[in-house]
Enzyme design. Structure first.
Site, PDB file in Angstrom:
ATOM      1  N   THR A 178      -7.664   0.058   2.080  1.00  9.94           N
ATOM      2  CA  THR A 178      -7.114   0.719   0.896  1.00  9.94           C
ATOM      3  C   THR A 178      -7.271   2.220   1.074  1.00  9.94           C
ATOM      4  OG1 THR A 178      -7.532  -1.119  -0.624  1.00  9.94           O
ATOM      5  CG2 THR A 178      -7.328   1.073  -1.595  1.00  9.94           C
ATOM      6  N   PHE A 226      -7.498   5.813  -0.594  1.00  9.07           N
ATOM      7  CA  PHE A 226      -7.881   6.454  -1.840  1.00  9.07           C
ATOM      8  C   PHE A 226      -7.557   7.940  -1.762  1.00  9.07           C
ATOM      9  CE2 PHE A 226     -10.413   2.651  -1.716  1.00  9.07           C
ATOM     10  CZ  PHE A 226     -10.558   2.251  -3.041  1.00  9.07           C
TER      11      PHE A 226
END
Length: 380
Positions: free
Chosen positions: A281, A283
């Protein structure tokens, strides 16, 4: 009838002549570009392009008119790109960036107050720890609240998930980027490893319902399907763990990290629940003020494009012509519009590069919905 070889020989001669003429045309474009730079004139002159197309297509059949129009659209596009090397495009965004270029560039801060969504144990907190050596994290219930915390000065920075390598973009964050005026100052990739967690002593076959964030549930969809459990979406993986920890129901579990399970005194029943081992992921770290720190080599923007054939292709060609590597292209519908879209571009580039500044200026001037999202460094 002429043979193919003879025809190709004749085409080769024409191509050689065209190349020579094209080179001469571009040399003249350079002179025009230098004149425009001295006189402070804009590169784009739409009326001049129309005059040329009308002249060269006059008296030709309709099929050839269309081909000539397409050919000269490309020639105009390349000519303007070339002239852009010599003309400094002006826009509000570019002028602000030029101010930043003229200042001494600072290093990214070691410590900061940071707003994250969720509760203790959330992956956003893990990302904050990777971004800052020392981070004082405050958790908020929603992504919108993270933006508000930074906007109101409660926290210096906010850390938000923007996309996952398997589940795709976090659309809610993209929509909020449109709503609020913030800047990305750094980004980080975090490897995500999900575990099915429950109260200690509970067995996997007892689990009937699994709580987690929508992205985590998507990333573990196949595994959860095989388990035959019901799923419930909550704000965050850490929130899911907290719900399970505070409940007396032994039939519920949470998809979260091992670290999160430890925080909430849960037991990992199954690890590596994600359907793909390559699960990351990304960020972003946001700031209320436009800041460009040392080492920034990535740029993010969003813009609307004209709703006509070829507008996106022309934009992509602009990046290719300048040798800029696009790392992401995302489209999102514009609310209350008739099939209009905002396009999000991530590309490798530095604001010190005059070609990059000209590109940003052109995007800014040609769209009423252009937003410069930031120039930053991404760490892996």
């Amino acid at each position: 009838m002429k043979t193919i070889d003879i025809l190709r020989t004749e085409i080769d001669k024409i191509d050689d002549a065209l190349a020579d003429l094209y080179e001469k045309r571009m040399a003249l474009c350079k002179e025009i570009g230098l004149n425009k730079a001295n006189e402070g004139r804009a590169v784009n002159v739409t009326e001049r392009e129309k005059q040329i197309v009308n002249r060269i297509t006059q008296g030709r059949d309709d099929e050839m008119k269309r081909y000539l129009k397409l050919l000269y659209d490309t020639i105009f596009f390349q000519s303007k790109n070339y002239q852009g090397k010599f003309v400094k495009t002006k826009s509000q965004t570019v002028e602000k960036l030029r101010e930043i270029i003229g200042e001494e560039r600072k290093s990214f801060p070691i410590s900061a107050t940071v707003a994250c969504q969720g509760v203790s144990g959330a992956y956003s907190g893990v990302a904050a720890d990777k971004l800052f050596d020392i981070s004082e994290v405050t958790y908020f219930k929603t992504f919108d609240a993270v933006f508000s915390a930074v906007d109101q000065g409660l926290c210096e920075y906010g850390v938000l998930p923007i996309e996952n390598s398997n589940a795709g973009s976090v659309s809610q964050v993209y929509d909020l980027m449109k709503k609020h005026k913030f800047y990305i100052v750094k980004s980080v990739r975090v490897q995500i490893s999900h575990a099915l967690c429950a109260k200690k002593g509970v067995k996997v076959e007892e689990i009937k319902t699994v709580y987690s964030h929508s992205q985590a549930l998507m990333q573990c969809a196949e595994h959860l399907k095989r388990l035959g459990v019901k799923t419930v979406e909550v704000e965050n993986t850490a929130v899911a763990a907290k719900i399970v920890a505070e409940s007396e129901d032994r039939s519920i579990g949470a998809i979260c990290s091992d670290d999160c399970a430890e925080i909430y005194n849960l037991c990992a029943l199954e690890r590596a629940m994600q359907d793909s081992a390559n699960n990351f992921t990304r960020f972003i770290c946001i700031s209320k003020d436009m800041k460009v720190f040392k080492g920034a080599d990535k740029i993010s923007v969003m813009t609307s494009l004209a709703n006509k054939a070829g507008s996106l292709n022309k934009m992509l060609n602009r990046f290719a012509t300048l040798g800029l590597n696009l790392t992401k292209l995302e489209s999102r519908p514009i609310a209350n519009s008739q099939f209009e879209f905002m396009f999000y571009f991530d590309f490798e580039g530095e604001i010190e590069n005059e070609n990059v500044l000209n590109l940003l200026g052109e995007l800014d001037n040609s769209s009423d919905k252009f937003v410069f999202l930031g120039s930053y460094k991404e760490i892996i």
